[in-house]
Design a protein around this motif. Structure first.
Motif, mmCIF file in Angstrom:
data_model
loop_
_atom_site.group_PDB
_atom_site.id
_atom_site.type_symbol
_atom_site.label_atom_id
_atom_site.label_comp_id
_atom_site.label_asym_id
_atom_site.label_seq_id
_atom_site.Cartn_x
_atom_site.Cartn_y
_atom_site.Cartn_z
ATOM 1 N N ALA A 1 88.572 88.130 71.249
ATOM 2 C CA ALA A 1 88.823 86.895 70.487
ATOM 3 C C ALA A 1 89.093 87.204 69.018
ATOM 4 C CB ALA A 1 87.625 85.948 70.625
ATOM 5 N N THR A 2 88.364 88.163 68.467
ATOM 6 C CA THR A 2 88.572 88.538 67.067
ATOM 7 C C THR A 2 89.968 89.110 66.863
ATOM 8 O OG1 THR A 2 86.203 88.943 66.750
ATOM 9 C CG2 THR A 2 87.715 89.992 65.174
ATOM 10 N N ALA A 3 90.375 90.034 67.728
ATOM 11 C CA ALA A 3 91.711 90.634 67.608
ATOM 12 C C ALA A 3 92.800 89.591 67.800
ATOM 13 C CB ALA A 3 91.867 91.768 68.622
ATOM 14 N N ALA A 4 92.647 88.747 68.805
ATOM 15 C CA ALA A 4 93.658 87.720 69.078
ATOM 16 C C ALA A 4 93.739 86.720 67.919
ATOM 17 C CB ALA A 4 93.351 87.011 70.396
ATOM 18 N N ARG A 5 92.599 86.324 67.406
ATOM 19 C CA ARG A 5 92.581 85.388 66.273
ATOM 20 C C ARG A 5 93.265 86.013 65.057
ATOM 21 N NH1 ARG A 5 86.944 83.229 64.023
ATOM 22 N NH2 ARG A 5 86.846 85.395 63.371
ATOM 23 N N GLU A 6 93.004 87.302 64.814
ATOM 24 C CA GLU A 6 93.656 87.995 63.690
ATOM 25 C C GLU A 6 95.170 88.049 63.866
ATOM 26 O OE1 GLU A 6 91.616 91.763 63.453
ATOM 27 O OE2 GLU A 6 89.863 90.837 62.511
ATOM 28 N N ASP A 7 95.635 88.035 65.120
ATOM 29 C CA ASP A 7 97.074 88.033 65.404
ATOM 30 C C ASP A 7 97.677 86.629 65.340
ATOM 31 O OD1 ASP A 7 97.160 90.786 65.741
ATOM 32 O OD2 ASP A 7 96.942 90.674 67.929
ATOM 33 N N GLY A 8 96.850 85.605 65.121
ATOM 34 C CA GLY A 8 97.353 84.241 64.986
ATOM 35 C C GLY A 8 97.097 83.342 66.174
ATOM 36 N N PHE A 9 96.356 83.836 67.158
ATOM 37 C CA PHE A 9 96.065 83.034 68.342
ATOM 38 C C PHE A 9 94.929 82.048 68.082
ATOM 39 C CE2 PHE A 9 98.311 86.407 70.497
ATOM 40 C CZ PHE A 9 98.892 85.781 71.597
ATOM 41 N N THR A 10 95.039 80.920 68.726
ATOM 42 C CA THR A 10 93.934 79.984 68.896
ATOM 43 C C THR A 10 93.530 80.113 70.361
ATOM 44 O OG1 THR A 10 95.384 78.194 69.611
ATOM 45 C CG2 THR A 10 94.937 78.363 67.225
ATOM 46 N N PRO A 11 92.372 79.607 70.746
ATOM 47 C CA PRO A 11 92.033 79.645 72.177
ATOM 48 C C PRO A 11 93.093 78.950 73.038
ATOM 49 C CG PRO A 11 90.095 79.100 70.898
ATOM 50 C CD PRO A 11 91.265 79.083 69.943
ATOM 51 N N GLU A 12 93.636 77.839 72.568
ATOM 52 C CA GLU A 12 94.641 77.111 73.332
ATOM 53 C C GLU A 12 95.921 77.925 73.496
ATOM 54 O OE1 GLU A 12 93.132 75.868 70.517
ATOM 55 O OE2 GLU A 12 91.645 74.657 71.564
ATOM 56 N N LEU A 13 96.336 78.611 72.435
ATOM 57 C CA LEU A 13 97.545 79.425 72.517
ATOM 58 C C LEU A 13 97.321 80.628 73.432
ATOM 59 C CD1 LEU A 13 100.462 79.706 71.549
ATOM 60 C CD2 LEU A 13 99.601 81.167 69.693
ATOM 61 N N TYR A 14 96.120 81.203 73.389
ATOM 62 C CA TYR A 14 95.794 82.326 74.274
ATOM 63 C C TYR A 14 95.901 81.878 75.734
ATOM 64 C CZ TYR A 14 93.439 86.717 75.521
ATOM 65 O OH TYR A 14 93.142 87.954 76.016
ATOM 66 N N ARG A 15 95.363 80.696 76.025
ATOM 67 C CA ARG A 15 95.454 80.141 77.384
ATOM 68 C C ARG A 15 96.923 79.943 77.770
ATOM 69 N NH1 ARG A 15 92.360 75.849 76.925
ATOM 70 N NH2 ARG A 15 90.561 76.798 77.934
ATOM 71 N N SER A 16 97.720 79.416 76.842
ATOM 72 C CA SER A 16 99.132 79.159 77.146
ATOM 73 C C SER A 16 99.880 80.458 77.421
ATOM 74 C CB SER A 16 99.814 78.381 76.018
ATOM 75 O OG SER A 16 100.170 79.221 74.932
ATOM 76 N N LEU A 17 99.495 81.545 76.755
ATOM 77 C CA LEU A 17 100.128 82.834 77.014
ATOM 78 C C LEU A 17 99.913 83.246 78.461
ATOM 79 C CD1 LEU A 17 101.438 85.573 76.370
ATOM 80 C CD2 LEU A 17 99.198 86.317 75.504
ATOM 81 N N PHE A 18 98.679 83.167 78.933
ATOM 82 C CA PHE A 18 98.394 83.587 80.303
ATOM 83 C C PHE A 18 99.002 82.646 81.335
ATOM 84 C CE2 PHE A 18 95.645 86.458 78.135
ATOM 85 C CZ PHE A 18 95.645 87.583 78.944
ATOM 86 N N GLU A 19 99.098 81.376 81.006
ATOM 87 C CA GLU A 19 99.789 80.446 81.905
ATOM 88 C C GLU A 19 101.269 80.794 81.971
ATOM 89 O OE1 GLU A 19 98.732 76.600 80.366
ATOM 90 O OE2 GLU A 19 96.680 76.754 81.141
ATOM 91 N N ALA A 20 101.860 81.145 80.828
ATOM 92 C CA ALA A 20 103.277 81.540 80.801
ATOM 93 C C ALA A 20 103.486 82.837 81.574
ATOM 94 C CB ALA A 20 103.741 81.692 79.357
ATOM 95 N N LEU A 21 102.556 83.773 81.451
ATOM 96 C CA LEU A 21 102.699 85.057 82.142
ATOM 97 C C LEU A 21 102.717 84.892 83.658
ATOM 98 C CD1 LEU A 21 100.452 87.343 79.933
ATOM 99 C CD2 LEU A 21 102.948 87.467 80.199
ATOM 100 N N ARG A 22 102.051 83.859 84.160
ATOM 101 C CA ARG A 22 102.057 83.606 85.612
ATOM 102 C C ARG A 22 103.442 83.256 86.128
ATOM 103 N NH1 ARG A 22 97.320 79.839 85.213
ATOM 104 N NH2 ARG A 22 95.576 81.258 85.027
ATOM 105 N N THR A 23 104.306 82.759 85.253
ATOM 106 C CA THR A 23 105.650 82.353 85.666
ATOM 107 C C THR A 23 106.652 83.502 85.593
ATOM 108 O OG1 THR A 23 106.424 81.668 83.461
ATOM 109 C CG2 THR A 23 105.181 80.029 84.765
ATOM 110 N N ILE A 24 106.222 84.641 85.065
ATOM 111 C CA ILE A 24 107.121 85.782 84.866
ATOM 112 C C ILE A 24 106.762 86.876 85.870
ATOM 113 C CG2 ILE A 24 107.862 87.561 83.236
ATOM 114 C CD1 ILE A 24 107.078 85.554 80.982
ATOM 115 N N LYS A 25 107.741 87.341 86.615
ATOM 116 C CA LYS A 25 107.498 88.375 87.627
ATOM 117 C C LYS A 25 107.095 89.683 86.965
ATOM 118 C CE LYS A 25 110.725 86.447 90.948
ATOM 119 N NZ LYS A 25 111.977 86.657 91.664
#
Length: 145
Positions: free
Chosen positions: A59-83
């Motif tokens: 969480a610390t590393a992701a937050r330092e990169d500009g992520f919020t918890p919601e954006l982190y969740r959206s990343l993994f949801e998006a990754l499910r759509t990519i082969k």
């Protein structure tokens, strides 16, 4: 971000720690036994953040990169759509698995640091931002046979 920090999650407010904990229960960077994961989920459901050093580091590393918890969740949801086979850089290709554990996918700052900018500043949809990020990183990862 609140200046009040959570003693169990240093540098995070209680609310932010719980939000990250609720995301990381589903997108854990390390494998977990199913029974432990269920207990961790119960802790989250009781309104308390799970104290996991790995989760706090993620969480610390992701937050330092500009992520919020919601954006982190959206990343993994998006990754499910990519082969995964279409992109050697897809993090599912580096999934950590152990027998009788729910797999984990580590957060890789060097891969995802540009994702928040693509979503927040360049106005890409999360799915498109993930695809672009993977395309840009593919040459850095060996091809899978």
């Amino acid at each position: 971000m609140s200046t009040d920090t959570n003693s169990r999650w240093p540098g995070f407010s209680d609310e932010e720690a719980l939000a990250w904990s609720q995301v990381l229960i589903h997108h854990s960077p390390e494998p977990q036994r199913a029974m432990l994961k269920a207990l961790m989920n119960d802790t989250n459901n009781e309104g308390r953040a799970v104290r996991s050093q790995c989760w706090i580091r993620t969480a610390t590393a992701a937050r330092e990169d500009g992520f919020t918890p919601e954006l982190y969740r959206s990343l993994f949801e998006a990754l499910r759509t990519i082969k995964t086979q279409d992109h050697p850089s897809h993090p599912a290709n580096r999934k950590i698995t152990y027998r009788s554990h729910i797999p984990g996918i580590p957060y890789e700052s060097e891969l995802w640091a540009g994702y928040p900018k693509r979503v927040f500043e360049e106005n890409f949809r999360p799915e498109d931002a993930a695809e672009i990020t993977l395309l840009l990183a593919d040459s850095k990862f060996p091809k899978r046979e």
